[in-house]
Design a protein around this motif. Sequence first.
Motif, mmCIF file in Angstrom:
data_model
loop_
_atom_site.group_PDB
_atom_site.id
_atom_site.type_symbol
_atom_site.label_atom_id
_atom_site.label_comp_id
_atom_site.label_asym_id
_atom_site.label_seq_id
_atom_site.Cartn_x
_atom_site.Cartn_y
_atom_site.Cartn_z
ATOM 1 N N HIS A 13 73.444 139.897 50.223
ATOM 2 C CA HIS A 13 72.329 140.345 49.382
ATOM 3 C C HIS A 13 70.969 139.909 49.927
ATOM 4 C CE1 HIS A 13 72.681 136.226 47.728
ATOM 5 N NE2 HIS A 13 71.435 136.383 47.309
ATOM 6 N N LEU A 14 70.970 139.027 50.940
ATOM 7 C CA LEU A 14 69.701 138.603 51.543
ATOM 8 C C LEU A 14 69.270 139.488 52.715
ATOM 9 C CD1 LEU A 14 69.994 134.697 51.480
ATOM 10 C CD2 LEU A 14 68.940 136.227 49.802
ATOM 11 N N ILE A 15 70.079 140.486 53.054
ATOM 12 C CA ILE A 15 69.675 141.435 54.097
ATOM 13 C C ILE A 15 68.754 142.467 53.451
ATOM 14 C CG2 ILE A 15 70.443 143.161 55.765
ATOM 15 C CD1 ILE A 15 73.148 141.683 55.877
ATOM 16 N N HIS A 298 66.285 136.373 62.097
ATOM 17 C CA HIS A 298 67.089 137.215 62.980
ATOM 18 C C HIS A 298 68.584 137.155 62.686
ATOM 19 C CE1 HIS A 298 63.405 137.757 65.162
ATOM 20 N NE2 HIS A 298 63.289 136.466 65.358
ATOM 21 N N LEU A 299 69.296 138.106 63.287
ATOM 22 C CA LEU A 299 70.738 138.191 63.120
ATOM 23 C C LEU A 299 71.443 136.986 63.750
ATOM 24 C CD1 LEU A 299 69.831 141.315 62.941
ATOM 25 C CD2 LEU A 299 72.198 141.785 63.558
ATOM 26 N N PRO A 300 72.564 136.573 63.150
ATOM 27 C CA PRO A 300 73.385 135.552 63.804
ATOM 28 C C PRO A 300 73.819 136.031 65.194
ATOM 29 C CG PRO A 300 74.187 136.041 61.579
ATOM 30 C CD PRO A 300 73.158 137.064 61.898
ATOM 31 N N PHE A 331 66.123 138.664 54.922
ATOM 32 C CA PHE A 331 66.382 138.572 56.363
ATOM 33 C C PHE A 331 66.287 139.935 57.060
ATOM 34 C CE2 PHE A 331 67.488 134.377 55.394
ATOM 35 C CZ PHE A 331 67.806 133.658 56.539
ATOM 36 N N PHE A 332 66.084 139.857 58.346
ATOM 37 C CA PHE A 332 66.110 140.960 59.314
ATOM 38 C C PHE A 332 64.869 141.853 59.221
ATOM 39 C CE2 PHE A 332 71.052 140.729 58.965
ATOM 40 C CZ PHE A 332 71.040 139.448 59.479
#
Length: 341
Positions: A13-15, A298-300, A331-332
């Motif tokens: 849900h944080l994307i 950024h992405l993992p 994020f992202f």
Amino acid sequence: MKLSDFDFDLPEHLIAQTPLEKRDTSKLLILDRKTGKIEHKHFYDIIDYLNEGDILVRNNTKVIPARLFGTKEETNGHVEVLLLKELHENTWECLVGNARIVKVGTIITFGDGSLKAECMEVREEGIRIFKMIYEGIFYEILDRLGTMPLPPYIKERLENPDRYNTVYALVEGSAAAPTAGLHFTDEINKKLLEKGVQIVDVTLHVGLGTFRPVKVDNVLEHHMHSEFYMISKESADILNKAKANGQRIISVGTTSTRVLESNYTKYHTFKETNESTDIFIYPGYEFKAIDALITNFHLPKSTLLMLISALASKDLIMKAYQEAIEREYRFFSFGDSMFIL
């Protein structure tokens, strides 16, 4: 260095799925890499952290509607094509979905037939070289037939395609946005100039080098795909003067950082140029060009996470990321921002 060293758990849900109504209301995490201090602000507070005499370097690339959906002429099979970069006039390097059905000589028709692409060369990892066949102005046809190439983790429809470009986007050619710049508004740029911050533009057309995932467990075995960049004589002169005077050079985003570090590493000065870079920055790298960085989350396991870990140390970045997750940062691409001092 293992790929797993750069992994972290992110609640889905944080994307961020959509941009905020106002660009500059995103959260801003301030990270001091010398003291380890973390502050939580909003992006409009960035003005308080930039000083007279600072040089702010932006990537003025413009995302094109680079995603095309077409059919293979012989079989009517559906093919998705993502334009990565123009190699020379009317010849493009592309990433192709369902690539196995696209061989040398394959012709793909898009939309009403006003644009066709003939495969001239087959490369690895779904990459094909196409000759574009059309009449008229290519970018006008692309505006009509193409769609904005949003990352696959964004499932929501983008109501306003302009929101996937910065307010200062100028030079067409990117397959993805330099997302750190999405937070800036004309008002913030104006206030920075009034404060005595000098704004310098460079260009890097974002392609596979930036968003290609790392597929090897040993990070050092990853090879970056090259991306085209430009620095004007005017920008190079300003940057060299700033370097000589000890002024802070602050890059907006990892793409601007890669331009500056690549250019300075190669020439030991900032130099006017139009060329490609495949620079890969990971922990252990010694920064030569920049003093601070404005970036997104950024992405993992991404090369972008590795770059910022090189600037601020992996442990400090992971600590900041954990705090951002606990505080529900977004994020992202359409997410919140970080300023690494």
